[in-house]
Design a protein around this motif. Structure first.
Motif: not given
Ligand code: SF4
Length: 338
Positions: A19-22, A72-79, A102-105, A272-273
């Motif tokens: 899931i991309s949150v942003i 798994r939460l992803t983005g962009g940068e999910p944080l 979660l995948t993050t930078n 995200a959308n």
């Protein structure tokens, strides 16, 4: 809750949901969001276009009912999404969901790692392609050194989260960092995953010649360490894992270019959308947000997701050539994460 197992046209069950949150990111990495194409005037999605946490929770419950075990939460940068631990907490209460990652930078982990852990997050994958500050700044397109990422990794460990490191390897760019990264991760008890450079989206200018294969990286490692192969922990495990035989630390390879694994790919992606994508390389999303906002019932949403998954026959990495990399319409990675 009784689960219904749904399968696609190639008999692959639905097991994982990303899931991309942003769609925003604080970096402009060469691989997924190059600075020349995602400049300061780039129009990211307005807030109203993003799925709300309530909408994500509702869809996640339906996905879990249809067989999903891991999110798994992803983005962009999910944080960068405000109050992310609230979403993690909502997801952690879904009966039948076994894992949330979660995948993050990593940059914002010092602020939120312990909140995420308390909310029910189990693991983070932190992207780090080099330990060389100058090169890292070049790759992330923002001139940021490795320090904030290393601090993020420490914060995640201290919070009790499992931590894996993702390193995308591109020939001539960071292949000299393979052994330093392996040394660093081995010493710090971190599982490192070497990811073959892929033609994600249409903005990273990918060429087959830029790829360093799993086999080549494995040969480099073999000159320094003794490695033993590990059996996959579950059906559809993406990384091929080894462990250093003098430790219990693993090292893995995600070889989607040289040894594709489409035949066991069980992942669906939610942008995200609110579009569902059935493959990282399939540019045709299926709208679920507007359908939901227009009043669809849970049963109708379930039917829509079932019909999307049942019609899936994606196997892009099995079919990839230089030509498909140039001509196939793909979704940008900033919309759906890796
Ligand atoms: S190319 Fe598509 S189908 Fe194949 S493994 Fe990747 S996401 Fe799955």
């Amino acid at each position: 809750m009784e689960k219904t197992i749904i399968k696609d046209k190639l008999n692959r069950p639905l097991r994982d949901l990303r899931i991309s949150v942003i769609d925003r990111c604080n970096f402009r990495c060469q691989y997924c969001m190059p600075a020349d194409q995602f400049g300061d005037d780039f129009e990211f999605l307005p807030k109203s276009a993003l799925l709300t946490y309530e909408e994500i929770e509702r869809l996640a419950k339906i996905f879990v009912h249809l067989g999903v075990e891991k999110i798994r939460l992803t983005g962009g940068e999910p944080l960068l999404r405000r109050d992310l631990p609230l979403l993690v907490e909502k997801l952690s209460h879904i009966e039948g969901l076994q894992d949330i990652a979660l995948t993050t930078n990593g940059v914002l982990l010092p602020k939120v790692a312990s909140k995420l852990k308390s909310a029910g997050l189990k693991r983070v994958n932190v992207s780090l392609d080099t330990l060389n500050d100058e090169l890292f700044g070049e790759i992330n397109g923002r001139g940021v050194g490795t320090k904030p990422v290393l601090e993020g990794i420490e914060a995640a460990k201290e919070a009790g989260l499992g931590v894996k490191i993702n390193m995308v390897v591109k020939k001539g760019l960071n292949d000299s960092e393979i052994i330093p990264m392996a040394d660093f991760c081995k010493k710090n008890g971190l599982e490192l995953r070497f990811i073959e450079y892929m033609d994600v989206g249409s903005s990273n200018g990918w060429k087959m010649d830029d790829v360093i294969s799993k086999k080549e990286i494995y040969q480099m490692l073999k000159e320094h360490y003794q490695l033993e192969s590990r059996d996959p922990a579950y059906y559809g495990e993406v990384a091929k894992l080894y462990h250093y035989n003098d430790t219990d630390v693993n090292v893995g390879f995600i070889s989607s270019v040289s040894e594709s694994f489409c035949s066991s790919c069980t992942r669906s992606r939610l942008s995200a959308n609110g579009q569902i994508f059935t493959c990282l390389f399939n540019g045709n999303g299926h709208d679920i947000r507007n359908f939901m906002r227009n009043g669809a019932t849970d049963e109708e949403l379930r039917d829509r997701i079932t019909s999307i998954w049942s019609g899936r026959n994606d196997r892009y990495s099995d079919e990839r050539t230089e030509e498909t990399a140039k001509t196939r319409k793909k979704i940008e990675m900033s919309y759906i994460g890796g």
